[in-house]
Scaffold this active site. Structure first.
Site, PDB file in Angstrom:
ATOM      1  N   ASP A 268       0.841  -1.191   0.000  1.00 58.66           N
ATOM      2  CA  ASP A 268       0.000   0.000   0.000  1.00 58.66           C
ATOM      3  C   ASP A 268       0.883   1.250   0.000  1.00 58.66           C
ATOM      4  O   ASP A 268       1.866   1.328   0.742  1.00 58.66           O
ATOM      5  CB  ASP A 268      -0.870  -0.034   1.263  1.00 58.66           C
TER       6      ASP A 268
ATOM      7  N   GLU B   5       1.820  -0.388  -5.003  1.00 56.06           N
ATOM      8  CA  GLU B   5       0.904   0.699  -5.338  1.00 56.06           C
ATOM      9  C   GLU B   5       1.838   1.899  -5.470  1.00 56.06           C
ATOM     10  O   GLU B   5       2.290   2.465  -4.472  1.00 56.06           O
ATOM     11  CB  GLU B   5      -0.129   0.916  -4.234  1.00 56.06           C
TER      12      GLU B   5
END
Lengths: 715, 109
Positions: A350, A387
């Site tokens: 993330d 990401e």
């Protein structure tokens, strides 16, 4: 067996038998006769082990680490004769209180072990905690054996993956899931036959590390319901699974339950990728609670401004100091643990760009953490997916440091395909790149299609049904006056905002969903499908449902009945992708020479129209020298009018057969593999407005011989 | 409550009667008891669990140990377990290596 020389105590304290411990491994480990506790802090002066009986409000013992139990900056000792299954432990650290210098030691706080493998305190999902608890998140000791039998990581080649992004709780929490333990790891295990029937071969789980669903808990201004931290992008502990996701959490057996689930998924040929959040913790900024890191070694764990405040590149209050060597090692220890003890197949990081910032927040060229992970032997067969952006404005899609190991969530794929889908002009050149696995983004680094995870929807943003049902986000229920969530959705509601009775609109929406699914599944790179998109799941226009632990987020399984055609379409498209290797190339398809594996077409064969006003593109994939392998042709018409596509000739004596035509109503929208229908006119195909047509070449069969009659056009 | 434990080997069937609580405090003793069966000819391991009130993860581990160390080919039976015990075993997924039944008939099984 000979008894170990170090299996007896050397010290006594308050009735406990102790001896100097081993500093490595960190955490609490069961050793002969006792438990080895080891915790490090660069700046602490002293440390006390605090022991609780399970669930008891007050500790039953506090045992200081003797000075001779310290090595370097590590406190370690063995405590003998502990009933390890029934205790919970934490630490008190003493050290300087000097926020300007980065130190926030407070010995009145009891702190979670950063290496806790099991964490108590939120054992049952959503059960109101005792807010007066002096130690809400408690480290527990776990006997970390498990009978994996012959299970190993599946090592499915990247280009062969079909990823299904899902949230453990949302997947089965709805009563319509019809299973015994809704919203749990065990629930996923019960739904494995469903996942198999859809045909995916990888699940990517939203965070399953321990977090606090009551963090920032409040009431919804719209419904009055309690809003929770449902998504879990806020770690309490990095090594422990979310107890509240386990049906057995109240028995403290979440570790076994998750491992059993992973083992069962592997048996079914399904990989498990974890979404991991190393960019921040649940401790927030200087106003936030003491859970662990802040009180153990604030200055090492967090990125701090020169004044000692928390940098906020995560948008969540603090930023983990990932390129501090201490934190870097913790992250490595953590990932190694999840790979070796849980057999995890890969990780999605993330806001991974934070992992490439230096200790002052500046982006680095060769970030040591990312390089370490790329070359680590234990992670050697693991998928590493970034990401590739963060909340501090760093956007690295196409430029994330990779060492040929890191893949990316291809945000540009999402943005370009969404705009093309809704009929924007000027998108054809970009879409041609996206369909090939985005060589424009990755080829310059000698990376391959495995660099790109293609997706049109993910947990963050609209579901696919909402993408075609809403022009604007509708996040009022989140209680932030609709300010949260992205405003840039590239969505189109097909003529009415939200639910509609107009059959023209509802039909168009179903068609647009199929268009998106078809484009995604004929693109090179690894496709990722958002859980629920295969049955038209809606979040009522909420594009940031992180706090909606209710029917907004929960997957309604009754949709399988009402939108069965979407499931069927997605399932067949996945099967088609798996059948045709040419759609799953690891290297970029040759697109220039005379033996090109991909050739571009348009309304006229061999003449793609990439002009600004064009909304049509077609391509043919062919493997030269493999006459037994069929050609695949796809025509994409994102214009609101029909277009006739002139067809290139199929190879040799083969003829074009229709596999999918999204302009047709079911069952003619898509075929079973092998039952594709011979096309009457082999020279042209009339594609309906906003539709995708997929053809496959097969050796000549007489009309009507395979599954009924030949078809003419798709109108 | 303490663990109650009785064990007998009857023509290749190890019959183990459990009662009370089986957790980390008494699991090692239970394991020591089971070790006596290693090397003997055991085709069935039967845990009679009607009186077992509680089982924790350490207790379950000993049952798995029994399967692994006494005989990978031995069949493991859990007989008459109470619902709370069954729940833990089933939800954690550790039920897959044992046969769960209400009663046990040595002649027919």
């Amino acid at each position: 067996m000979i008894r170990r020389l170090d299996a007896h105590p050397t010290h006594e304290c308050k009735g406990f038998s102790l001896r100097s411990g081993k500093p490595i491994p960190f955490g609490a480990v069961i050793v002969p006769g006792g438990v080895n506790f080891s915790v490090y802090s660069r700046y602490a002066d002293s440390c006390v082990l605090v022991l609780f009986n399970k669930h008891e409000p007050a500790p039953f013992a506090e045992i200081p680490f003797f000075p001779e139990f310290c090595i370097g900056n590590v406190f370690s000792m063995v405590v003998f004769d502990l009933d390890y299954e029934n205790i919970e432990y934490g630490y008190r650290m003493t050290g300087p209180w000097d926020p300007k210098s980065g130190h926030r030691f407070d010995s009145s706080k009891i702190l979670l072990d950063p290496y806790a493998k099991s964490i108590g305190g939120r054992d049952e999902w959503g059960k109101e905690p005792d807010w007066s608890n002096i130690f809400p998140h408690r480290s527990r000791i776990f006997f970390d054996d498990f009978d994996w039998e012959d299970d190993t990581q599946l090592q499915i080649p990247f280009e062969d993956l079909v990823i299904y992004e899902m949230h453990v709780r949302n997947f089965t929490a709805h009563p319509s899931s019809g299973i015994k333990h809704p919203g749990t790891f065990s629930g996923i295990r019960e739904k494995i036959p469903y996942l198999k029937s859809l045909g995916i071969n990888c699940v990517e789980l939203l965070p399953v590390h321990e977090f606090d669903e009551f963090e920032h808990s409040r009431l919804s201004p719209v419904t009055g319901e309690r809003l929770m931290n449902l998504w879990g992008y806020s770690n309490v502990g990095f090594f422990a699974p979310k107890a509240g996701y386990a049906a057995t959490g109240k028995y403290g057996m979440q570790v076994d339950e998750l491992k059993t689930t992973i083992k069962a998924l592997h048996k079914a040929g399904i990989e498990v990728i974890l979404d991991v959040v190393f960019n921040h913790t649940a401790e927030g900024n200087e106003q936030g609670p003491y859970i662990s890191y802040r009180g153990i070694d604030n200055k090492s764990y967090y990125m701090l401004t020169p004044e000692g405040y928390y940098y906020n590149f995560s948008g969540c209050g603090n930023t983990l100091n990932c390129n501090n060597p201490i934190v870097r090692n913790m992250i490595l220890d953590c990932l190694r643990y999840w790979v070796s003890d849980y057999h995890i197949d890969g990780f999605r990081f993330d806001l991974a760009s934070i992992l490439g910032r230096d200790q002052n927040g500046a982006p680095m060229n060769s970030p040591p953490l990312l390089e370490t992970l790329a070359f680590d032997p234990v992670l050697g067969k693991c998928k590493l997916i970034a990401e590739a952006w963060d909340a501090g404005g760093l956007y690295q899609v196409g430029s994330f440091p990779s060492w040929d190991r890191w893949a990316e969530w291809n945000g540009k794929y999402r943005d370009d395909m969404r705009r093309f889908l809704k009929g924007d002009a000027g998108m054809v050149p970009a879409v041609m790149q996206r369909l090939q696995g985005s060589p424009d983004l990755y080829q310059w680094q000698n990376r391959m299609t495995s660099a790109s995870v293609n997706f049109i929807t993910c947990h963050d943003g609209f579901t696919l049904m909402d993408l075609v049902s809403y022009n604007d986000k509708h996040n009022e229920a989140n209680g932030e006056d609709n300010r949260d969530g992205s405003n840039d959705n590239s969505s189109w509601n097909c003529g009415a905002e939200g639910p509609s009775d107009d059959p023209e609109i509802t039909q168009l929406r179903l068609k647009q969903i199929k268009n998106a699914a078809a484009m995604l599944l004929v693109s090179n790179g690894a496709p990722m499908v958002l859980s629920g998109d295969e049955m038209g799941n809606s979040q009522d226009g909420n594009n940031n449902a992180y706090c909606q632990d209710n029917s907004i987020s929960w997957l309604n399984w009754d949709l399988l009945k009402s939108h069965g055609e979407l499931f069927r379409f997605m399932k067949q498209m996945i099967a088609f992708r798996m059948k045709h290797d040419v759609l799953r190339k690891s290297s970029y398809v040759r697109n220039t020479d005379s033996n090109a594996e991909i050739s571009w077409h348009g309304v006229r064969a061999w003449e793609p129209d990439a002009s600004f006003d064009s909304r049509t593109i077609a391509f043919m994939c062919r493997r030269f020298g493999c006459p037994e392998e069929p050609d695949v042709y796809a025509a994409v018409n994102m214009h609101w009018e029909c277009h006739s596509f002139e067809l290139p000739a199929a190879e040799g004596n083969a003829k074009w057969h229709v596999f999918a035509n999204t302009d047709m109503r079911p069952p003619h929208d898509i075929s079973e593999i092998g039952n594709e229908v011979l096309l009457d006119n082999q020279h042209a195909f009339l594609a309906g407005p906003r539709s995708v047509v997929v053809l496959v070449s097969k050796l000549n069969q007489r009309k009507g011989e395979d599954n009924g009659t030949a078809v003419t056009d798709g109108t | 409550m303490e663990l109650q434990l009785q064990m007998e080997l009857d023509e290749g069937t190890a019959k183990i009667r459990l009662g009370g609580r089986l957790d980390a405090t008494n699991a090692p003793a239970f394991q020591e008891e089971l070790k006596k069966l290693i090397g003997k000819d055991v085709s069935k391991i039967v845990f009679f669990s009607e009186d077992l009130e509680y089982i924790a993860s350490a207790g379950l581990r000993v049952m798995i140990f029994a399967k692994q160390r006494i005989g990978m080919n031995a069949q493991v039976y859990l007989i008459g377990a109470q619902q709370t015990v069954l729940d833990v075993i089933k939800m954690s997924g550790l039920d897959t290596f044992m046969t769960i039944q209400d009663s046990f008939d040595q002649k027919t099984q």
